[in-house]
Design a protein around this motif. Structure first.
Motif, PDB file in Angstrom:
ATOM      1  N   LYS A   2     -21.645 -31.005  33.541  1.00 27.89           N
ATOM      2  CA  LYS A   2     -20.490 -30.871  34.419  1.00 27.89           C
ATOM      3  C   LYS A   2     -20.547 -29.516  35.094  1.00 27.89           C
ATOM      4  N   LEU A   3     -20.192 -29.519  36.372  1.00 31.89           N
ATOM      5  CA  LEU A   3     -20.164 -28.294  37.170  1.00 31.89           C
ATOM      6  C   LEU A   3     -18.777 -28.176  37.759  1.00 31.89           C
ATOM      7  N   SER A   4     -18.211 -26.974  37.773  1.00 25.68           N
ATOM      8  CA  SER A   4     -16.848 -26.856  38.296  1.00 25.68           C
ATOM      9  C   SER A   4     -16.622 -25.526  39.015  1.00 25.68           C
ATOM     10  N   PRO A   5     -17.223 -25.353  40.171  1.00 27.34           N
ATOM     11  CA  PRO A   5     -16.988 -24.137  40.941  1.00 27.34           C
ATOM     12  C   PRO A   5     -15.628 -24.185  41.635  1.00 27.34           C
ATOM     13  N   LEU A   6     -15.154 -23.040  42.064  1.00 26.04           N
ATOM     14  CA  LEU A   6     -13.887 -22.946  42.764  1.00 26.04           C
ATOM     15  C   LEU A   6     -14.138 -22.937  44.263  1.00 26.04           C
ATOM     16  N   LEU A   7     -14.018 -24.116  44.886  1.00 25.51           N
ATOM     17  CA  LEU A   7     -14.252 -24.251  46.314  1.00 25.51           C
ATOM     18  C   LEU A   7     -13.185 -25.132  46.925  1.00 25.51           C
ATOM     19  N   SER A   8     -12.992 -25.005  48.234  1.00 29.73           N
ATOM     20  CA  SER A   8     -12.011 -25.839  48.906  1.00 29.73           C
ATOM     21  C   SER A   8     -12.437 -27.301  48.876  1.00 29.73           C
ATOM     22  N   LYS A   9     -11.464 -28.185  48.998  1.00 26.26           N
ATOM     23  CA  LYS A   9     -11.719 -29.618  48.882  1.00 26.26           C
ATOM     24  C   LYS A   9     -12.485 -30.188  50.059  1.00 26.26           C
ATOM     25  N   ASP A  10     -12.582 -29.461  51.164  1.00 28.00           N
ATOM     26  CA  ASP A  10     -13.316 -29.978  52.319  1.00 28.00           C
ATOM     27  C   ASP A  10     -14.818 -29.742  52.205  1.00 28.00           C
ATOM     28  N   LYS A  11     -15.262 -29.030  51.202  1.00 26.19           N
ATOM     29  CA  LYS A  11     -16.688 -28.768  50.981  1.00 26.19           C
ATOM     30  C   LYS A  11     -17.279 -29.830  50.065  1.00 26.19           C
ATOM     31  N   GLN A  12     -18.565 -30.133  50.258  1.00 25.95           N
ATOM     32  CA  GLN A  12     -19.283 -31.090  49.419  1.00 25.95           C
ATOM     33  C   GLN A  12     -19.780 -30.355  48.179  1.00 25.95           C
ATOM     34  N   VAL A  13     -19.052 -30.471  47.100  1.00 21.70           N
ATOM     35  CA  VAL A  13     -19.347 -29.779  45.849  1.00 21.70           C
ATOM     36  C   VAL A  13     -19.943 -30.775  44.854  1.00 21.70           C
ATOM     37  N   ILE A  14     -21.031 -30.384  44.233  1.00 21.48           N
ATOM     38  CA  ILE A  14     -21.638 -31.225  43.202  1.00 21.48           C
ATOM     39  C   ILE A  14     -20.861 -30.997  41.913  1.00 21.48           C
ATOM     40  N   ASN A  30     -26.226 -42.816  42.846  1.00 25.52           N
ATOM     41  CA  ASN A  30     -27.246 -43.100  41.826  1.00 25.52           C
ATOM     42  C   ASN A  30     -28.626 -43.129  42.467  1.00 25.52           C
ATOM     43  N   ALA A  31     -28.850 -42.166  43.349  1.00 24.01           N
ATOM     44  CA  ALA A  31     -30.125 -42.016  44.059  1.00 24.01           C
ATOM     45  C   ALA A  31     -30.288 -40.537  44.391  1.00 24.01           C
ATOM     46  N   SER A  32     -31.462 -40.187  44.867  1.00 24.27           N
ATOM     47  CA  SER A  32     -31.681 -38.817  45.341  1.00 24.27           C
ATOM     48  C   SER A  32     -30.742 -38.562  46.517  1.00 24.27           C
ATOM     49  N   ILE A  33     -30.310 -37.299  46.672  1.00 21.39           N
ATOM     50  CA  ILE A  33     -29.353 -36.969  47.730  1.00 21.39           C
ATOM     51  C   ILE A  33     -29.795 -35.746  48.524  1.00 21.39           C
ATOM     52  N   PHE A  34     -29.275 -35.659  49.736  1.00 23.05           N
ATOM     53  CA  PHE A  34     -29.390 -34.472  50.572  1.00 23.05           C
ATOM     54  C   PHE A  34     -27.963 -34.051  50.863  1.00 23.05           C
ATOM     55  N   VAL A  35     -27.586 -32.856  50.410  1.00 26.28           N
ATOM     56  CA  VAL A  35     -26.192 -32.424  50.518  1.00 26.28           C
ATOM     57  C   VAL A  35     -26.094 -31.101  51.260  1.00 26.28           C
ATOM     58  N   THR A  36     -25.114 -31.036  52.168  1.00 27.17           N
ATOM     59  CA  THR A  36     -24.750 -29.805  52.859  1.00 27.17           C
ATOM     60  C   THR A  36     -23.267 -29.571  52.613  1.00 27.17           C
ATOM     61  N   SER A  37     -22.726 -28.503  53.137  1.00 31.24           N
ATOM     62  CA  SER A  37     -21.308 -28.213  52.912  1.00 31.24           C
ATOM     63  C   SER A  37     -20.396 -29.301  53.462  1.00 31.24           C
ATOM     64  N   SER A  38     -20.839 -30.030  54.466  1.00 28.63           N
ATOM     65  CA  SER A  38     -19.973 -31.012  55.119  1.00 28.63           C
ATOM     66  C   SER A  38     -20.360 -32.469  54.891  1.00 28.63           C
ATOM     67  N   GLN A  39     -21.521 -32.734  54.264  1.00 29.97           N
ATOM     68  CA  GLN A  39     -21.991 -34.112  54.197  1.00 29.97           C
ATOM     69  C   GLN A  39     -22.959 -34.317  53.037  1.00 29.97           C
ATOM     70  N   ALA A 119     -29.150 -28.882  49.915  1.00 28.72           N
ATOM     71  CA  ALA A 119     -29.957 -29.193  48.735  1.00 28.72           C
ATOM     72  C   ALA A 119     -30.493 -30.612  48.860  1.00 28.72           C
ATOM     73  N   ALA A 120     -31.804 -30.722  48.719  1.00 30.91           N
ATOM     74  CA  ALA A 120     -32.487 -32.005  48.663  1.00 30.91           C
ATOM     75  C   ALA A 120     -32.819 -32.219  47.191  1.00 30.91           C
ATOM     76  N   LEU A 121     -32.125 -33.165  46.558  1.00 32.97           N
ATOM     77  CA  LEU A 121     -32.174 -33.274  45.109  1.00 32.97           C
ATOM     78  C   LEU A 121     -32.716 -34.630  44.676  1.00 32.97           C
ATOM     79  N   MET A 122     -33.831 -34.599  43.970  1.00 31.44           N
ATOM     80  CA  MET A 122     -34.428 -35.820  43.457  1.00 31.44           C
ATOM     81  C   MET A 122     -33.749 -36.190  42.141  1.00 31.44           C
ATOM     82  N   ILE A 123     -33.426 -37.455  42.003  1.00 32.20           N
ATOM     83  CA  ILE A 123     -32.773 -37.934  40.787  1.00 32.20           C
ATOM     84  C   ILE A 123     -33.799 -37.920  39.641  1.00 32.20           C
TER      85      ILE A 123
END
Length: 125
Positions: A2-14, A30-39, A119-123
Motif C-alpha cells: 500500500k502506498l499513501s502519499p499526500l497529493l490532491s485528488k486530481d493527480k493520478q496517484v498509485i 490488472n495489466a502494465s500501465i503508463f501513468v502521468t499526473s493527469s492520466q 511511469a511505465a510500469l510492467m506488471i
C-alpha cells in the motif's frame, strides 16, 4: 504494498501495487500501465524489458512535457537497452530503470514534488 502519499485528488496517484496489478485513484488495472499526473493508460507491452524499443513508448510520451520517465521492469530490476535510453535523452527525457515496486514509490514521490514525471510500469508475473 500500500502506498499513501499526500497529493490532491486530481493527480493520478498509485495507491497500491501487487501481483494482481495497480490501484490508481480508485481504479484497478490488472495489466502494465503508463501513468502521468493527469492520466493512466494500459501499456501494451509484454515480455523481456531488455527487448523494449522506443516505439513501445512513443504514443505514450508524444505531446507530453516530461522531464523523467521511470521504467518499472517487474519483480526484478532489469536495465533497458542503451539505444532506448539514448533515444529518450535525444527527445529530452531522462530515464530511470528500477523494479516496479520501486517505480511506484518513486513516481509518487516525484509527483508530490511537482515534477513532470511519468511511469511505465510492467506488471509482475
Amino acid at each position: 504494498m500500500k502506498l499513501s502519499p499526500l497529493l490532491s485528488k486530481d493527480k493520478q496517484v498509485i495507491k497500491a501495487y501487487d501481483s494482481s496489478g495497480f490501484d490508481v485513484n480508485g481504479k484497478h488495472y490488472n495489466a502494465s500501465i503508463f501513468v502521468t499526473s493527469s492520466q493512466t493508460e494500459i501499456w501494451n507491452v509484454e515480455g523481456d524489458p531488455q527487448k523494449l524499443k522506443y516505439s513501445d513508448f512513443e504514443e505514450y510520451i508524444s505531446n507530453k512535457n516530461l522531464d523523467v520517465l521511470l521504467v518499472g521492469t517487474g519483480i526484478k530490476f532489469v536495465m533497458i537497452p542503451q539505444q532506448l535510453r539514448q533515444s529518450m535523452r535525444n527527445v529530452g527525457i531522462g530515464v530511470e530503470c528500477m523494479d516496479t515496486a520501486a517505480g511506484c514509490r518513486t513516481y509518487n514521490i516525484l509527483l508530490s514534488e511537482g515534477r513532470s514525471v511519468a511511469a511505465a510500469l510492467m506488471i509482475a508475473g
